[in-house]
Design a protein around this motif. Structure first.
Motif, PDB file in Angstrom:
ATOM      1  N   TYR A 139       8.542  11.659  -7.792  1.00  0.00           N
ATOM      2  CA  TYR A 139       7.300  10.973  -7.411  1.00  0.00           C
ATOM      3  C   TYR A 139       6.470  10.595  -8.648  1.00  0.00           C
ATOM      4  CZ  TYR A 139       8.552  12.838  -2.839  1.00  0.00           C
ATOM      5  OH  TYR A 139       9.224  13.158  -1.678  1.00  0.00           O
ATOM      6  N   GLU A 140       7.169  10.069  -9.624  1.00  0.00           N
ATOM      7  CA  GLU A 140       6.527   9.779 -10.917  1.00  0.00           C
ATOM      8  C   GLU A 140       5.387   8.786 -10.790  1.00  0.00           C
ATOM      9  OE1 GLU A 140       5.646  10.517 -14.619  1.00  0.00           O
ATOM     10  OE2 GLU A 140       7.371  11.482 -13.650  1.00  0.00           O
ATOM     11  N   GLU A 141       5.566   7.769  -9.948  1.00  0.00           N
ATOM     12  CA  GLU A 141       4.524   6.752  -9.782  1.00  0.00           C
ATOM     13  C   GLU A 141       3.230   7.374  -9.245  1.00  0.00           C
ATOM     14  OE1 GLU A 141       8.570   4.874  -9.096  1.00  0.00           O
ATOM     15  OE2 GLU A 141       7.502   6.688  -8.461  1.00  0.00           O
ATOM     16  N   TYR A 142       3.374   8.327  -8.338  1.00  0.00           N
ATOM     17  CA  TYR A 142       2.197   8.990  -7.766  1.00  0.00           C
ATOM     18  C   TYR A 142       1.435   9.758  -8.835  1.00  0.00           C
ATOM     19  CZ  TYR A 142      -0.466  12.623  -5.357  1.00  0.00           C
ATOM     20  OH  TYR A 142      -1.463  13.475  -4.954  1.00  0.00           O
ATOM     21  N   TYR A 143       2.137  10.545  -9.640  1.00  0.00           N
ATOM     22  CA  TYR A 143       1.465  11.354 -10.667  1.00  0.00           C
ATOM     23  C   TYR A 143       0.839  10.476 -11.748  1.00  0.00           C
ATOM     24  CZ  TYR A 143       3.203  15.634  -8.619  1.00  0.00           C
ATOM     25  OH  TYR A 143       3.435  16.680  -7.748  1.00  0.00           O
ATOM     26  N   ALA A 144       1.502   9.375 -12.065  1.00  0.00           N
ATOM     27  CA  ALA A 144       0.960   8.472 -13.076  1.00  0.00           C
ATOM     28  C   ALA A 144      -0.364   7.869 -12.612  1.00  0.00           C
ATOM     29  CB  ALA A 144       1.973   7.374 -13.393  1.00  0.00           C
ATOM     30  N   GLU A 145      -0.388   7.405 -11.369  1.00  0.00           N
ATOM     31  CA  GLU A 145      -1.609   6.785 -10.862  1.00  0.00           C
ATOM     32  C   GLU A 145      -2.697   7.818 -10.596  1.00  0.00           C
ATOM     33  OE1 GLU A 145      -2.058   3.583 -10.946  1.00  0.00           O
ATOM     34  OE2 GLU A 145      -0.038   3.545 -11.765  1.00  0.00           O
ATOM     35  N   LYS A 146      -2.313   8.982 -10.118  1.00  0.00           N
ATOM     36  CA  LYS A 146      -3.300  10.027  -9.837  1.00  0.00           C
ATOM     37  C   LYS A 146      -4.076  10.398 -11.100  1.00  0.00           C
ATOM     38  CE  LYS A 146      -2.305  14.443  -9.388  1.00  0.00           C
ATOM     39  NZ  LYS A 146      -2.092  15.844  -8.956  1.00  0.00           N
ATOM     40  N   GLY A 147      -3.368  10.548 -12.213  1.00  0.00           N
ATOM     41  CA  GLY A 147      -4.038  10.906 -13.457  1.00  0.00           C
ATOM     42  C   GLY A 147      -5.033   9.855 -13.918  1.00  0.00           C
ATOM     43  N   VAL A 148      -4.646   8.590 -13.796  1.00  0.00           N
ATOM     44  CA  VAL A 148      -5.521   7.499 -14.244  1.00  0.00           C
ATOM     45  C   VAL A 148      -6.722   7.342 -13.312  1.00  0.00           C
ATOM     46  CG1 VAL A 148      -5.665   5.004 -14.598  1.00  0.00           C
ATOM     47  CG2 VAL A 148      -3.682   6.273 -15.431  1.00  0.00           C
ATOM     48  N   TRP A 149      -6.466   7.333 -12.023  1.00  0.00           N
ATOM     49  CA  TRP A 149      -7.554   7.086 -11.065  1.00  0.00           C
ATOM     50  C   TRP A 149      -8.593   8.197 -11.092  1.00  0.00           C
ATOM     51  CZ3 TRP A 149      -4.110   5.233  -6.373  1.00  0.00           C
ATOM     52  CH2 TRP A 149      -3.639   3.955  -6.666  1.00  0.00           C
ATOM     53  N   PHE A 150      -8.144   9.444 -11.173  1.00  0.00           N
ATOM     54  CA  PHE A 150      -9.119  10.541 -11.201  1.00  0.00           C
ATOM     55  C   PHE A 150      -9.778  10.676 -12.579  1.00  0.00           C
ATOM     56  CE2 PHE A 150      -7.049  12.278  -7.277  1.00  0.00           C
ATOM     57  CZ  PHE A 150      -8.179  12.124  -6.489  1.00  0.00           C
ATOM     58  N   GLY A 181       2.025   7.617  -2.717  1.00  0.00           N
ATOM     59  CA  GLY A 181       2.912   8.753  -2.515  1.00  0.00           C
ATOM     60  C   GLY A 181       3.926   8.543  -1.412  1.00  0.00           C
ATOM     61  N   SER A 182       3.531   7.830  -0.359  1.00  0.00           N
ATOM     62  CA  SER A 182       4.424   7.667   0.801  1.00  0.00           C
ATOM     63  C   SER A 182       5.292   6.417   0.742  1.00  0.00           C
ATOM     64  CB  SER A 182       3.597   7.648   2.090  1.00  0.00           C
ATOM     65  OG  SER A 182       2.687   6.551   2.083  1.00  0.00           O
ATOM     66  N   ASP A 183       4.789   5.330   0.117  1.00  0.00           N
ATOM     67  CA  ASP A 183       5.496   4.050   0.187  1.00  0.00           C
ATOM     68  C   ASP A 183       6.023   3.532  -1.151  1.00  0.00           C
ATOM     69  OD1 ASP A 183       4.510   4.336   2.730  1.00  0.00           O
ATOM     70  OD2 ASP A 183       3.790   2.290   2.914  1.00  0.00           O
ATOM     71  N   ILE A 184       5.547   4.077  -2.258  1.00  0.00           N
ATOM     72  CA  ILE A 184       5.954   3.543  -3.560  1.00  0.00           C
ATOM     73  C   ILE A 184       6.716   4.571  -4.382  1.00  0.00           C
ATOM     74  CG2 ILE A 184       5.117   2.627  -5.758  1.00  0.00           C
ATOM     75  CD1 ILE A 184       2.820   1.350  -4.270  1.00  0.00           C
ATOM     76  N   SER A 235     -11.478   5.243  -1.653  1.00  0.00           N
ATOM     77  CA  SER A 235     -10.472   4.233  -1.967  1.00  0.00           C
ATOM     78  C   SER A 235      -9.315   4.852  -2.752  1.00  0.00           C
ATOM     79  CB  SER A 235     -11.114   3.098  -2.773  1.00  0.00           C
ATOM     80  OG  SER A 235     -10.155   2.136  -3.152  1.00  0.00           O
ATOM     81  N   VAL A 236      -9.632   5.747  -3.681  1.00  0.00           N
ATOM     82  CA  VAL A 236      -8.589   6.432  -4.450  1.00  0.00           C
ATOM     83  C   VAL A 236      -7.719   7.275  -3.519  1.00  0.00           C
ATOM     84  CG1 VAL A 236      -8.176   8.271  -6.150  1.00  0.00           C
ATOM     85  CG2 VAL A 236      -9.803   6.448  -6.648  1.00  0.00           C
ATOM     86  N   GLU A 237      -8.348   7.980  -2.592  1.00  0.00           N
ATOM     87  CA  GLU A 237      -7.575   8.787  -1.638  1.00  0.00           C
ATOM     88  C   GLU A 237      -6.587   7.919  -0.854  1.00  0.00           C
ATOM     89  OE1 GLU A 237     -10.241  11.015   0.867  1.00  0.00           O
ATOM     90  OE2 GLU A 237      -9.875  12.821  -0.301  1.00  0.00           O
ATOM     91  N   SER A 238      -7.071   6.782  -0.358  1.00  0.00           N
ATOM     92  CA  SER A 238      -6.202   5.882   0.404  1.00  0.00           C
ATOM     93  C   SER A 238      -5.083   5.331  -0.467  1.00  0.00           C
ATOM     94  CB  SER A 238      -7.027   4.739   1.000  1.00  0.00           C
ATOM     95  OG  SER A 238      -8.010   5.220   1.876  1.00  0.00           O
ATOM     96  N   GLY A 239      -5.430   4.947  -1.698  1.00  0.00           N
ATOM     97  CA  GLY A 239      -4.431   4.400  -2.606  1.00  0.00           C
ATOM     98  C   GLY A 239      -3.357   5.403  -2.966  1.00  0.00           C
ATOM     99  N   LEU A 240      -3.752   6.659  -3.184  1.00  0.00           N
ATOM    100  CA  LEU A 240      -2.768   7.686  -3.531  1.00  0.00           C
ATOM    101  C   LEU A 240      -1.877   8.029  -2.340  1.00  0.00           C
ATOM    102  CD1 LEU A 240      -4.824  10.132  -5.781  1.00  0.00           C
ATOM    103  CD2 LEU A 240      -2.962   8.612  -6.466  1.00  0.00           C
TER     104      LEU A 240
END
Length: 222
Positions: A139-150, A130-133, A121-126
């Motif tokens: 790509y700040e939103e991607y790095y922010a979420e990646k750190g929290v989710w992992f 990364g592609s749509d948000i 689910s994390v893979e799909s969300g990231l």
């Protein structure tokens, strides 16, 4: 009882009965010993398989924890065009097909399966983030979420490793003083404080009377 047994053994019929009874008793006792031996051996095999399965699973999870920690610390790097890229690959979580799942305690087996489902689910969300948000080039939103989710994934994996160690006494990774839990805790604490600031800001804005002649004030993210 002894006198009755003497009378029984005195004639041929009695002796035959005693012989048959003795034979049946011996056969029954032998069968019991054989069954007990099989159960004992199978129990030992099952325990050894459970321990080996727990060891293999722990090794996989220890590597996963380290990869999660690397991703949490990854702030990216910029190419010659000024676009941000990750420095490390995303963690992978794959279980061998021959892992002896049924030998494990069912709650530990369920926890391992659930960790895998959450990882997917994390893979799909990231990928979606990364592609749509997330906005280039940072790509700040991607790095922010990646750190929290992992961070959440790493903490869940550490908890499962602890349970495997407690239940089966398996060895775990020696990280020589480095505790990835500290990395995960710091990232999650950063997000918690940011969420508190956002909530406080929204509450303040909600108390301000609406004035259609003034432009909206955006929350300063970061």
């Amino acid at each position: 009882m002894i006198e009755w047994f003497r009378h029984l053994a005195a004639d041929e019929v009695g002796r035959n009965l005693i012989t048959i009874a003795g034979t049946l008793t011996a056969v029954a006792f032998g069968t019991f010993l054989g069954a007990f031996k099989d159960v004992f051996i199978e129990s030992g095999k099952r325990k050894r398989l459970a321990w080996l399965t727990a060891v293999r699973l722990t090794v996989i999870l220890d590597k996963y924890v380290d990869n999660c920690s690397e991703n949490v610390r990854d702030t990216g790097q910029y190419d010659h065009k000024g676009e941000r890229h990750t420095r490390v690959p995303q963690p992978q979580l794959e279980y061998p097909a021959d892992l002896g799942w049924t030998s494990l305690h069912r709650q530990l087996m369920y926890a391992a399966f659930r960790l895998k489902v959450e990882h997917d689910s994390v893979e799909s969300g990231l990928e979606f983030t990364g592609s749509d948000i997330a906005s280039p080039p940072d790509y700040e939103e991607y790095y922010a979420e990646k750190g929290v989710w992992f961070s959440h994934q790493g903490m869940a994996a550490l908890e499962l490793i602890r349970s495997l160690k407690d239940h089966y006494g398996v060895p775990t990774a020696d990280r020589r003083g480095f505790d990835p839990r500290d990395t995960f805790d710091r990232k999650l604490e950063e997000r918690r404080k940011l969420d508190e600031k956002r909530t406080a800001y929204m509450e303040r804005m909600a108390k301000i009377p609406f004035d259609p002649t003034k432009p909206p004030v955006l929350f300063p993210i970061g």
